[in-house]
Write an enzyme that holds these catalytic residues in place. Structure first.
Site, PDB file in Angstrom:
ATOM      1  N   TYR A 201       0.845  -1.192   0.000  1.00 64.85           N
ATOM      2  CA  TYR A 201       0.000   0.000   0.000  1.00 64.85           C
ATOM      3  C   TYR A 201       0.884   1.246   0.000  1.00 64.85           C
ATOM      4  O   TYR A 201       0.714   2.156  -0.801  1.00 64.85           O
ATOM      5  CB  TYR A 201      -0.902  -0.005   1.234  1.00 64.85           C
ATOM      6  CG  TYR A 201      -1.714   1.256   1.417  1.00 64.85           C
ATOM      7  CD1 TYR A 201      -2.908   1.424   0.737  1.00 64.85           C
ATOM      8  CD2 TYR A 201      -1.297   2.272   2.264  1.00 64.85           C
ATOM      9  CE1 TYR A 201      -3.666   2.567   0.903  1.00 64.85           C
ATOM     10  CE2 TYR A 201      -2.042   3.415   2.434  1.00 64.85           C
ATOM     11  CZ  TYR A 201      -3.227   3.567   1.752  1.00 64.85           C
ATOM     12  OH  TYR A 201      -3.964   4.708   1.927  1.00 64.85           O
ATOM     13  N   SER A 204       2.491   1.860  -3.246  1.00 66.88           N
ATOM     14  CA  SER A 204       1.595   2.395  -4.277  1.00 66.88           C
ATOM     15  C   SER A 204       1.388   3.889  -4.070  1.00 66.88           C
ATOM     16  O   SER A 204       1.277   4.652  -5.027  1.00 66.88           O
ATOM     17  CB  SER A 204       0.245   1.660  -4.255  1.00 66.88           C
ATOM     18  OG  SER A 204      -0.548   2.067  -3.152  1.00 66.88           O
ATOM     19  N   LYS A 205       1.364   4.322  -2.812  1.00 64.03           N
ATOM     20  CA  LYS A 205       1.161   5.733  -2.514  1.00 64.03           C
ATOM     21  C   LYS A 205       2.438   6.527  -2.789  1.00 64.03           C
ATOM     22  O   LYS A 205       2.381   7.664  -3.265  1.00 64.03           O
ATOM     23  CB  LYS A 205       0.707   5.914  -1.064  1.00 64.03           C
ATOM     24  CG  LYS A 205      -0.650   5.290  -0.775  1.00 64.03           C
ATOM     25  CD  LYS A 205      -1.735   5.871  -1.679  1.00 64.03           C
ATOM     26  CE  LYS A 205      -3.133   5.419  -1.260  1.00 64.03           C
ATOM     27  NZ  LYS A 205      -4.184   5.987  -2.128  1.00 64.03           N
TER      28      LYS A 205
HETATM   29  N1  LIG Z   1      -8.847   6.654   5.627  1.00 64.80           N
HETATM   30  C1  LIG Z   1      -7.583   6.923   5.807  1.00 64.80           C
HETATM   31  O1  LIG Z   1      -7.086   6.949   6.910  1.00 64.80           O
HETATM   32  C2  LIG Z   1      -6.720   7.244   4.646  1.00 64.80           C
HETATM   33  C3  LIG Z   1      -5.418   7.631   4.888  1.00 64.80           C
HETATM   34  C4  LIG Z   1      -4.593   7.920   3.835  1.00 64.80           C
HETATM   35  C5  LIG Z   1      -5.066   7.835   2.548  1.00 64.80           C
HETATM   36  N2  LIG Z   1      -6.324   7.464   2.320  1.00 64.80           N
HETATM   37  C6  LIG Z   1      -6.747   7.358   0.953  1.00 64.80           C
HETATM   38  O2  LIG Z   1      -8.048   7.835   0.726  1.00 64.80           O
HETATM   39  C7  LIG Z   1      -8.689   7.164  -0.390  1.00 64.80           C
HETATM   40  C8  LIG Z   1     -10.165   6.761  -0.107  1.00 64.80           C
HETATM   41  O3  LIG Z   1     -10.295   5.956   1.134  1.00 64.80           O
HETATM   42  P1  LIG Z   1     -11.543   5.875   2.178  1.00 64.80           P
HETATM   43  O4  LIG Z   1     -10.957   5.972   3.524  1.00 64.80           O
HETATM   44  O5  LIG Z   1     -12.554   6.798   1.740  1.00 64.80           O
HETATM   45  O6  LIG Z   1     -11.934   4.358   1.938  1.00 64.80           O
HETATM   46  P2  LIG Z   1     -13.280   3.708   1.465  1.00 64.80           P
HETATM   47  O7  LIG Z   1     -14.368   4.251   2.303  1.00 64.80           O
HETATM   48  O8  LIG Z   1     -13.010   2.252   1.450  1.00 64.80           O
HETATM   49  O9  LIG Z   1     -13.448   4.258  -0.007  1.00 64.80           O
HETATM   50  C9  LIG Z   1     -12.774   3.731  -1.103  1.00 64.80           C
HETATM   51  C10 LIG Z   1     -13.568   3.984  -2.364  1.00 64.80           C
HETATM   52  O10 LIG Z   1     -12.875   3.437  -3.508  1.00 64.80           O
HETATM   53  C11 LIG Z   1     -13.777   2.643  -4.261  1.00 64.80           C
HETATM   54  N3  LIG Z   1     -13.044   1.606  -4.981  1.00 64.80           N
HETATM   55  C12 LIG Z   1     -12.319   0.562  -4.488  1.00 64.80           C
HETATM   56  N4  LIG Z   1     -11.791  -0.178  -5.482  1.00 64.80           N
HETATM   57  C13 LIG Z   1     -12.167   0.422  -6.640  1.00 64.80           C
HETATM   58  C14 LIG Z   1     -11.937   0.142  -8.019  1.00 64.80           C
HETATM   59  N5  LIG Z   1     -11.183  -0.904  -8.419  1.00 64.80           N
HETATM   60  N6  LIG Z   1     -12.486   0.957  -8.948  1.00 64.80           N
HETATM   61  C15 LIG Z   1     -13.257   2.012  -8.562  1.00 64.80           C
HETATM   62  N7  LIG Z   1     -13.507   2.328  -7.288  1.00 64.80           N
HETATM   63  C16 LIG Z   1     -12.982   1.542  -6.321  1.00 64.80           C
HETATM   64  C17 LIG Z   1     -14.757   2.110  -3.248  1.00 64.80           C
HETATM   65  O11 LIG Z   1     -15.980   1.826  -3.861  1.00 64.80           O
HETATM   66  P3  LIG Z   1     -16.546   0.349  -4.055  1.00 64.80           P
HETATM   67  O12 LIG Z   1     -15.982  -0.526  -2.983  1.00 64.80           O
HETATM   68  O13 LIG Z   1     -18.026   0.532  -4.020  1.00 64.80           O
HETATM   69  O14 LIG Z   1     -16.049   0.022  -5.397  1.00 64.80           O
HETATM   70  C18 LIG Z   1     -14.932   3.319  -2.327  1.00 64.80           C
HETATM   71  O15 LIG Z   1     -15.864   4.239  -2.843  1.00 64.80           O
HETATM   72  C19 LIG Z   1      -7.772   5.998  -0.708  1.00 64.80           C
HETATM   73  O16 LIG Z   1      -7.049   6.222  -1.885  1.00 64.80           O
HETATM   74  C20 LIG Z   1      -6.832   5.954   0.512  1.00 64.80           C
HETATM   75  O17 LIG Z   1      -5.594   5.399   0.158  1.00 64.80           O
HETATM   76  C21 LIG Z   1      -7.165   7.165   3.342  1.00 64.80           C
HETATM   77  C1  LIG Z   2      -7.959   8.031  -0.690  1.00 66.60           C
HETATM   78  O1  LIG Z   2      -7.789   6.608  -0.619  1.00 66.60           O
HETATM   79  C2  LIG Z   2      -7.960   5.975   0.665  1.00 66.60           C
HETATM   80  C3  LIG Z   2      -7.764   4.482   0.528  1.00 66.60           C
HETATM   81  O2  LIG Z   2      -6.501   4.146   0.050  1.00 66.60           O
HETATM   82  C4  LIG Z   2      -9.300   6.298   1.211  1.00 66.60           C
HETATM   83  O3  LIG Z   2      -9.384   5.840   2.536  1.00 66.60           O
HETATM   84  C5  LIG Z   2      -9.592   7.809   1.172  1.00 66.60           C
HETATM   85  O4  LIG Z   2     -10.886   8.080   1.553  1.00 66.60           O
HETATM   86  C6  LIG Z   2      -9.389   8.336  -0.244  1.00 66.60           C
HETATM   87  N1  LIG Z   2      -9.756   9.703  -0.406  1.00 66.60           N
HETATM   88  C7  LIG Z   2      -9.015  10.725  -0.074  1.00 66.60           C
HETATM   89  C8  LIG Z   2      -9.491  12.042  -0.358  1.00 66.60           C
HETATM   90  O5  LIG Z   2      -7.986  10.639   0.409  1.00 66.60           O
END
Ligand SMILES: NC(=O)c1ccc[n+]([C@@H]2O[C@H](COP(=O)([O-])OP(=O)(O)OC[C@H]3O[C@@H](n4cnc5c(N)ncnc54)[C@H](OP(=O)(O)O)[C@@H]3O)[C@@H](O)[C@H]2O)c1
Ligand SMILES: *[C@@H]1O[C@H](CO)[C@@H](O)[C@H](O)[C@H]1NC(C)=O
Ligand SMILES: *[C@@H]1O[C@H](CO)[C@@H](O)[C@H](O)[C@H]1NC(C)=O
Length: 321
Positions: A201, A204-205
């Site tokens: 992960y 990838s980031k």
């Molecule tokens: N939460 C954190 O602490 C955190 C920290 C750092 C970075 N981020 C980044 O924030 C981003 C969003 O994360 P989140 O916390 O909002 O998680 P989340 O609630 O699991 O949301 C992820 C979203 O991506 C969609 N998704 C997954 N696989 C996909 C695919 N192959 N094609 C299209 N859509 C897809 C999911 O939709 P479906 O499952 O319905 O397809 C869901 O809408 C991520 O990139 C994450 O790396 C999050």
């Molecule tokens: C980015 O991806 C992570 C999952 O890798 C997801 O938790 C997060 O909501 C996404 N959106 C933003 C704005 O970071």
């Protein structure tokens, strides 16, 4: 003319420490400069999003969903995507966005890890709305793997997190060029801080950060790129399907109580506000930025405390069941 210094072990090290010392000496000055630049950019006018077109990938839950609502409140037209699934909430998200003020919302089912589907949703968005102003590369998964498991299980992480963003960006760039648009990339502080067991992960980031920092040079000033590096935000990310498919490792369920976190609403608000101001990077919660700095200045110390800190977040899991 400097080769002699760098070939000698002693002077080579000496030069390093002298440069480090000089850097620390002038750091108060650099700090003030950074502060001035960031204050200047925060005083910049918000982009008027009324009638503009925003495409958000992975908007069925989490930050993608909340960012859609923030853009809706600003009056933007939305195209939102997620994978097609029986219980997908994407249509509900579209309805809520309309209620919050978005004049027009299109929802599309697509898998960002497939290049043809990325071409499809970018083309459909432009055909439907006639333009594209912001591309938000948000879709991502965050499983934690140990190197000891079947390594082919790593694959989808790169395909979704890295290639998903790169494909969407490739197809969107010609349209963003016409509107002086923006690309908002969802990277993570993990790309800089390298948490244990998050190898794939985190990689990838890190790849995203590296790719978009380079792309910035190629497309600016026409297109503004905002790289978002988040700390831990309380979404369902860590309990999502990929982190529980038997090979992954889980973080403690109560991580939100033992580790400083931020609510997803506050986070989405901060990201959209920053993007509309055209900021080049956004780190939330803000203290994470100081950690990134500490890591690059003091890598050895960082390694020791970070590893033991995160080990405690995994260990408890076994006793929790
Ligand atoms: N939460 C954190 O602490 C955190 C920290 C750092 C970075 N981020 C980044 O924030 C981003 C969003 O994360 P989140 O916390 O909002 O998680 P989340 O609630 O699991 O949301 C992820 C979203 O991506 C969609 N998704 C997954 N696989 C996909 C695919 N192959 N094609 C299209 N859509 C897809 C999911 O939709 P479906 O499952 O319905 O397809 C869901 O809408 C991520 O990139 C994450 O790396 C999050
Ligand atoms: C980015 O991806 C992570 C999952 O890798 C997801 O938790 C997060 O909501 C996404 N959106 C933003 C704005 O970071
Ligand atoms: C934003 O743009 C819309 C339409 O382009 C316009 O009607 C509105 O007055 C603008 N709002 C502001 C605050 O400039």
């Amino acid at each position: 003319m400097y080769e002699a210094y760098f070939s000698n072990r002693f002077t080579n090290a000496l030069v390093y420490y002298i440069v480090l010392l000089l850097l620390l000496l002038i750091s108060p000055l650099l700090f003030v400069l950074e502060l001035i630049i960031s204050i200047r950019s925060s005083l910049q006018h918000d982009e008027n999003m009324s009638g503009k077109v925003v495409l958000i990938t992975g908007a069925s839950s989490g930050l993608g969903e909340l960012m859609a609502y923030e853009y809706a409140k600003r009056g933007a037209n939305l195209a939102i995507t997620a994978i097609e699934e029986p219980e997908s909430r994407l249509e509900q998200v579209a309805n809520t966005a309309r209620e919050l003020g978005s004049p027009n919302v299109a929802f599309l089912f697509a898998d960002v890890s497939k290049v043809d589907e990325c071409r499809m949703f970018v083309e459909k968005t432009v055909k439907n709305f006639g333009r594209l102003d912001h591309l938000v590369c948000n879709a991502g998964i965050a499983p934690l793997y140990s190197i000891n498991i079947d390594v082919t299980k790593f694959e989808p992480v790169m395909d979704i997190n890295f290639w998903g963003s790169v494909y969407s960006t490739h197809f969107a760039i010609p349209h963003l060029m016409k509107t002086n648009g923006k690309i908002i990339v969802n990277a993570s502080s993990a790309g800089v801080l390298n948490l244990p067991r998050g190898g794939v992960y985190n990689a990838s980031k890190a790849a995203l950060i590296s790719f978009y920092e380079s792309l910035r040079h190629e497309v600016s000033p026409a297109i503004t790129i905002t790289i978002v590096t988040l700390g831990y935000i309380r979404t369902n990310l860590i309990t999502a399907k990929y982190s529980t498919n038997n090979v992954g490792i889980q973080l403690r369920r109560d991580i939100g109580d033992v580790h400083p976190t931020m609510t997803p609403d506050a986070c989405a608000k901060a990201i959209v506000a920053g993007a509309c101001k055209g900021e080049s990077s956004i780190t939330q919660p803000r203290y994470i930025k100081a950690l990134c700095l500490a890591k690059s200045l003091f890598p050895e110390v960082h390694h020791i405390w970070f590893n033991s800190y995160f080990a405690s977040l995994f260990e408890k899991l076994q006793t929790d069941g």
